[in-house]
Enzyme design. Structure first.
Site, short mmCIF file in Angstrom:
data_model
loop_
_atom_site.label_atom_id
_atom_site.label_comp_id
_atom_site.label_asym_id
_atom_site.label_seq_id
_atom_site.Cartn_x
_atom_site.Cartn_y
_atom_site.Cartn_z
N ARG A 248 0.85 -1.19 0.00
CA ARG A 248 0.00 0.00 0.00
C ARG A 248 0.89 1.24 0.00
NH1 ARG A 248 -2.00 -3.60 3.92
NH2 ARG A 248 -4.08 -4.45 3.46
N LYS B 100 -1.80 -2.71 8.02
CA LYS B 100 -3.00 -2.37 8.78
C LYS B 100 -3.04 -3.17 10.08
CE LYS B 100 -6.06 -0.94 5.00
NZ LYS B 100 -7.35 -1.17 4.33
N HIS C 102 -2.80 2.36 -5.83
CA HIS C 102 -3.65 1.21 -5.60
C HIS C 102 -3.84 0.40 -6.88
CE1 HIS C 102 -5.74 -0.65 -2.33
NE2 HIS C 102 -6.84 -0.83 -3.04
N ARG D 287 -0.95 -1.82 -7.13
CA ARG D 287 -1.14 -2.94 -6.19
C ARG D 287 -2.08 -3.99 -6.80
NH1 ARG D 287 -1.23 -4.34 -0.63
NH2 ARG D 287 -3.27 -4.94 0.20
N HIS E 192 -3.56 -9.00 3.31
CA HIS E 192 -5.00 -9.05 3.53
C HIS E 192 -5.31 -9.87 4.78
CE1 HIS E 192 -5.90 -8.33 -1.02
NE2 HIS E 192 -5.78 -7.20 -0.34
N TYR F 255 -9.44 -10.90 -6.72
CA TYR F 255 -8.53 -10.89 -7.86
C TYR F 255 -8.74 -12.10 -8.77
CZ TYR F 255 -6.23 -7.18 -5.31
OH TYR F 255 -5.98 -6.01 -4.64
#
Length: 301
Positions: A152, A176, A247, A250, A273, A282
């Protein structure tokens, strides 16, 4: 009520380790809920006044005001987080948020670059850096590393010099929820990073730089907004227009990994994730691309 909201904010930031942006959003939703229940200001409401009817009424008002399904789903999640915290804090006897149902979000397929478009963008960044201009060297390293690693943009800007291991060609990323992971990168990204460090960073370094890997024009840590502009500028140099941001790089990295044979669990780990469901999006992208190629090339498509 002000004290309760302050305690809730500390819970989100310190116990849940949510980002400042997410904390602001969840706190704002809590305030909005209390304002709705009181009819005036949150000071006139109490957490004890939160019940299922009030929660549903608040969400109905959001829907009537034109909130999208995605927004309603996020605010439902915020309401659940708030009521769960209130029960644990002893401010609410029953967790009414458990009985809320959120509308399904529309899962949109991410826009991705074709491999030739990604290659053209990176070649354009390399050509711009041939004169060893410090900013151009930085910009090339930024786009190379974003595409090579799929990190990110905030994770990239948060990298320090010590987070890069050139012997293993990996970076240590803080993602995150303060979750740390190790992500590999390839030889072109290594070459771009070394040129940036050898010929570019020293020209921009200042007392504000500390150990930041990427620097802004004034010597401070590179800001995500600047990194986004860098990617858009590089994509603007591609003959076949495919404007995208960090993004998009990514998304492209994830899609190209899957098309190259990577398994879903590996891509999940690389992207950071929390759930496999996010990564599974994806697979829809690659299926759509395969169908498009089949329709274009097969004689009996």
């Amino acid at each position: 009520m002000r004290g309760s909201l302050a305690a809730y904010e500390r819970h989100l930031a310190m116990e849940r380790s949510l980002s400042p942006h997410t904390v602001r959003a969840y706190l704002g939703d809590a305030v909005s809920l209390l304002v709705h229940l009181s009819g005036s200001t949150p000071a006139d409401a109490t957490v004890e006044s939160v019940d299922l009817a009030g929660l549903r009424s608040w969400l109905a008002a959001q829907h009537a005001a034109g909130a999208s399904r995605t927004t309603l789903a996020r605010r439902t999640a915020a309401a659940r987080t708030f009521t769960a915290w209130a029960v644990r804090a002893g401010l609410l006897g029953e967790d009414h948020g458990l009985r809320l149902t959120a509308p399904r979000r529309h899962r949109t397929l991410p826009t991705v670059l074709r491999p030739d478009q990604a290659r053209a963008a990176l070649e354009a960044a390399e050509a711009a850096a041939e004169q060893n201009d410090p900013v151009a060297l930085r910009d090339r390293a930024v786009v190379e590393l974003l595409y090579a690693s799929g990190v990110r943009v905030a994770e990239l800007c948060g990298l320090d010099l010590d987070d890069v291991d050139y012997s293993q060609r990996v970076i240590r990323v803080l993602g995150k929820g303060s979750r740390e992971r190790t992500v590999p990168f390839g030889i072109p990204a290594e070459r771009a990073l070394r040129q940036w460090l050898d010929h570019g960073r020293s020209a921009l370094v200042s007392d504000r730089s500390q150990r930041a890997l990427f620097l802004g024009a004034r010597g401070g840590r590179l800001d995500p907004r600047t990194a986004r502009r860098v990617v858009h500028d590089v994509m603007g140099a591609v003959p076949d227009p495919a404007d995208t941001g960090p993004h998009g790089l990514r998304h492209s990295a994830a899609t190209h990994l899957l098309e190259g044979g990577a398994d879903l669990r590996t891509v999940q780990e690389l992207l950071g994730h929390a759930t496999l469901a996010t990564t599974q999006l994806y697979t829809h992208v690659t299926v759509e691309r395969l169908k498009a190629i089949h329709d274009r090339t097969h004689p009996r498509s």
